[in-house]
Design an enzyme around this catalytic site. Structure first.
Site, PDB file in Angstrom:
ATOM      1  N   LYS A   1       8.996   3.689   2.423  1.00 35.13           N
ATOM      2  CA  LYS A   1      10.152   3.989   2.122  1.00 35.13           C
ATOM      3  C   LYS A   1      10.913   5.169   3.096  1.00 35.13           C
ATOM      4  O   LYS A   1      11.283   6.234   2.638  1.00 35.13           O
ATOM      5  CB  LYS A   1      10.493   4.751   0.579  1.00 35.13           C
ATOM      6  CG  LYS A   1      10.233   3.512  -0.430  1.00 35.13           C
ATOM      7  CD  LYS A   1      10.421   4.061  -1.725  1.00 35.13           C
ATOM      8  CE  LYS A   1       9.956   2.856  -2.644  1.00 35.13           C
ATOM      9  NZ  LYS A   1       8.580   2.452  -3.106  1.00 35.13           N
TER      10      LYS A   1
ATOM     11  N   TYR B   1      10.735  -3.526 -16.586  1.00 29.36           N
ATOM     12  CA  TYR B   1       9.797  -4.735 -16.612  1.00 29.36           C
ATOM     13  C   TYR B   1      10.828  -6.039 -16.706  1.00 29.36           C
ATOM     14  O   TYR B   1      11.194  -5.943 -17.627  1.00 29.36           O
ATOM     15  CB  TYR B   1       8.486  -4.659 -17.158  1.00 29.36           C
ATOM     16  CG  TYR B   1       7.657  -3.609 -16.694  1.00 29.36           C
ATOM     17  CD1 TYR B   1       7.064  -3.657 -15.202  1.00 29.36           C
ATOM     18  CD2 TYR B   1       7.097  -2.725 -17.513  1.00 29.36           C
ATOM     19  CE1 TYR B   1       6.362  -2.700 -14.884  1.00 29.36           C
ATOM     20  CE2 TYR B   1       6.284  -1.765 -17.211  1.00 29.36           C
ATOM     21  CZ  TYR B   1       5.953  -1.770 -15.617  1.00 29.36           C
ATOM     22  OH  TYR B   1       4.881  -0.673 -15.403  1.00 29.36           O
TER      23      TYR B   1
ATOM     24  N   ILE C   1      16.325  11.152   9.218  1.00 29.21           N
ATOM     25  CA  ILE C   1      17.329  10.731  10.514  1.00 29.21           C
ATOM     26  C   ILE C   1      16.541   9.886  11.169  1.00 29.21           C
ATOM     27  O   ILE C   1      15.117   9.797  11.329  1.00 29.21           O
ATOM     28  CB  ILE C   1      17.663  12.068  11.173  1.00 29.21           C
ATOM     29  CG1 ILE C   1      16.404  12.944  11.565  1.00 29.21           C
ATOM     30  CG2 ILE C   1      18.450  12.996  10.298  1.00 29.21           C
ATOM     31  CD1 ILE C   1      16.807  13.984  12.588  1.00 29.21           C
ATOM     32  N   GLY C   2      17.304   8.935  12.215  1.00 28.86           N
ATOM     33  CA  GLY C   2      16.532   8.107  13.109  1.00 28.86           C
ATOM     34  C   GLY C   2      15.131   8.471  13.796  1.00 28.86           C
ATOM     35  O   GLY C   2      14.085   7.926  13.805  1.00 28.86           O
ATOM     36  N   HIS C   3      15.497   9.790  14.702  1.00 23.24           N
ATOM     37  CA  HIS C   3      14.295  10.320  15.406  1.00 23.24           C
ATOM     38  C   HIS C   3      13.315  10.365  14.523  1.00 23.24           C
ATOM     39  O   HIS C   3      11.903  10.192  15.123  1.00 23.24           O
ATOM     40  CB  HIS C   3      14.781  11.363  16.092  1.00 23.24           C
ATOM     41  CG  HIS C   3      13.697  12.068  17.106  1.00 23.24           C
ATOM     42  ND1 HIS C   3      13.335  11.449  18.187  1.00 23.24           N
ATOM     43  CD2 HIS C   3      13.179  13.292  16.882  1.00 23.24           C
ATOM     44  CE1 HIS C   3      12.254  12.266  18.703  1.00 23.24           C
ATOM     45  NE2 HIS C   3      12.324  13.314  17.743  1.00 23.24           N
ATOM     46  N   THR C   4      13.424  11.183  13.536  1.00 24.66           N
ATOM     47  CA  THR C   4      12.162  11.223  12.664  1.00 24.66           C
ATOM     48  C   THR C   4      11.470  10.129  12.128  1.00 24.66           C
ATOM     49  O   THR C   4      10.378   9.996  12.069  1.00 24.66           O
ATOM     50  CB  THR C   4      12.678  12.113  11.438  1.00 24.66           C
ATOM     51  OG1 THR C   4      13.409  13.661  12.026  1.00 24.66           O
ATOM     52  CG2 THR C   4      11.348  12.621  10.552  1.00 24.66           C
TER      53      THR C   4
ATOM     54  N   THR D   1       0.814  -1.435  -0.062  1.00 21.11           N
ATOM     55  CA  THR D   1       0.048   0.020  -0.049  1.00 21.11           C
ATOM     56  C   THR D   1       0.904   1.174  -0.186  1.00 21.11           C
ATOM     57  O   THR D   1       1.969   1.351   0.284  1.00 21.11           O
ATOM     58  CB  THR D   1      -0.929  -0.057   1.238  1.00 21.11           C
ATOM     59  OG1 THR D   1      -0.019   0.045   2.396  1.00 21.11           O
ATOM     60  CG2 THR D   1      -1.940  -1.183   1.316  1.00 21.11           C
ATOM     61  N   HIS D   2       0.150   2.465  -0.412  1.00 19.99           N
ATOM     62  CA  HIS D   2       0.765   3.721  -0.252  1.00 19.99           C
ATOM     63  C   HIS D   2      -0.473   4.412   0.444  1.00 19.99           C
ATOM     64  O   HIS D   2      -1.291   5.229  -0.382  1.00 19.99           O
ATOM     65  CB  HIS D   2       1.157   4.034  -1.436  1.00 19.99           C
ATOM     66  CG  HIS D   2       2.396   3.671  -2.179  1.00 19.99           C
ATOM     67  ND1 HIS D   2       3.600   4.164  -1.717  1.00 19.99           N
ATOM     68  CD2 HIS D   2       2.857   2.966  -2.924  1.00 19.99           C
ATOM     69  CE1 HIS D   2       4.661   3.494  -2.379  1.00 19.99           C
ATOM     70  NE2 HIS D   2       3.874   2.827  -3.277  1.00 19.99           N
TER      71      HIS D   2
END
Length: 379
Positions: A101, A331, A105-108, A65-66
């Protein structure tokens, strides 16, 4: 693609060897359904998304999903779109993969994963990460998943009763209140009795008693937690032959892409593999164009986008590309992706969505991807 034992090992056997609970579950599900197909459900409305999940769910093992491109997404945690997808996943036997995706940064990324309006972690079994910001993003997502899971060691059940006691009962309770500790029932529950009354008047007379409210909390073990929230009362549908998916969450690292001219170098891909090995309790595998298992104890799964089949009257075994979409996507056939490159799951979007009969076309892709896998075992 380097040769590795997992390429010749059945999904059922791999499910017993892997240490990641969700990976083990997915591999068993693949074996049970004879499917290694993921539907990339890139549709514009929540209504279409739920319709596709229900109709094509029997053919797939993963729904990608998106959520941020879907109009009408309902964020209610119990009855919203994510909860409805979770219900359909239980019914048809597939996992939900939110193709977020994460790339910050890690915290975000931890906050994006575990909080906000979507609360992705609540309904998506799997997410992925673009590791360009570095390994810290993987570590932070793993930390977020671990903290989230720790909030589910037990279930809390609360009951509230309200009643009006007799004066004799109140006299007994008042006489004993200074001598007795707070009431604790046999299973360790706290019972708090709160009398509501007017108190004593100046001449020592007792005021009238209004009521007593008793609040009881029971903490019951939930040794095998699940996504137990249902859409409607009595909705207990579960895909036959396998238990409900574990609550453990999983991560796929975006190691390679199918788009033309992408900047994911060999050095970047190797860093992705190293990060996966450092977090095997959370990382399930990769979004890649080939199998990346090289060390003896590597047991990662691989999902590959850009799968498209030629028309039914053409050779389905072609080893080359079958064109592109004019916007960078390239593809390949299921035979190339699964049978030759060694991936485990083929991700298909428009090849199914744009077909005149998406349900029938999903079955064609499922059959082709599964055939490529079984032939790989015999090669």
């Amino acid at each position: 693609m380097a040769s590795h034992p997992t390429l010749k090992t059945t999904f059922a056997a791999r499910s017993e060897a892997t240490t990641h609970p969700l990976t083990s579950y997915l591999l068993r599900l693949m074996d049970l359904k004879a499917s290694n197909l993921c539907l990339s459900a890139d549709v514009p409305t929540a209504r279409e998304l739920l319709y596709l999940a229900d109709k094509i769910g029997p053919s797939i093992v993963v729904l990608k999903t998106h959520y941020d491109m879907v109009s009408g997404w309902d964020f209610h945690p119990d009855t919203g779109t994510g909860a409805k997808l979770a219900s359909l996943a239980r019914k048809h036997g597939f996992l939900i993969f939110e193709d977020r995706k994460f790339g910050d940064i890690g915290h975000t990324v931890e906050l994006q994963y575990t909080s906000g309006s979507a609360r992705i972690i609540d309904w998506a079994h799997i997410v992925n990460v673009n590791m360009v910001p570095g390994k810290a993003s993987v570590a932070s997502l793993a930390q977020g998943a671990r903290r989230w899971l720790e909030r589910y060691p037990c279930e809390v059940k609360t009951s509230v009763t309200v009643g009006t006691p007799t004066m004799d009962q109140f006299d007994d309770a008042e006489d004993a209140k200074d001598d007795e500790p707070a009431t604790v029932n046999d299973n360790g529950s706290n019972m708090m009795e709160k009398p509501i009354y007017a108190g004593r008047n100046g001449d020592g007379r007792k005021g009238s008693i209004v009521s007593i409210t008793t609040v009881t909390q029971q903490y019951e073990s939930a040794a095998s937690p699940r996504l137990g929230k249902t859409i409607a009362e009595g909705d207990e549908s579960l895909f036959p032959g396998i238990e409900e998916a574990p609550l453990n969450r999983g991560l796929l690292i975006l190691a390679q892409m199918s788009s033309e001219g992408n900047f994911m170098t060999g050095e970047y891909t190797q860093a992705c593999v190293e990060a996966a090995r450092e977090h095997k309790d959370f990382v399930m595998g990769f979004i890649s164009q080939e199998a990346l298992n090289t060390q003896a104890d590597d047991d990662f799964i691989h999902m590959t986008p850009g799968c498209q089949l030629p028309p039914e009257d053409e050779d389905q075994q072609t080893n080359g590309k079958v064109g592109g979409d004019g916007q960078g996507q390239q593809y390949n056939t299921a035979h190339k992706i699964i049978g030759i490159a060694g991936s485990d799951i083929a991700i298909v979007g428009r090849g199914i969505l744009k077909a005149s009969d998406p349900v029938e076309e999903a079955e064609r892709y499922r059959s082709a991807a599964w055939k490529a896998y079984t032939e790989r075992l015999l090669r």
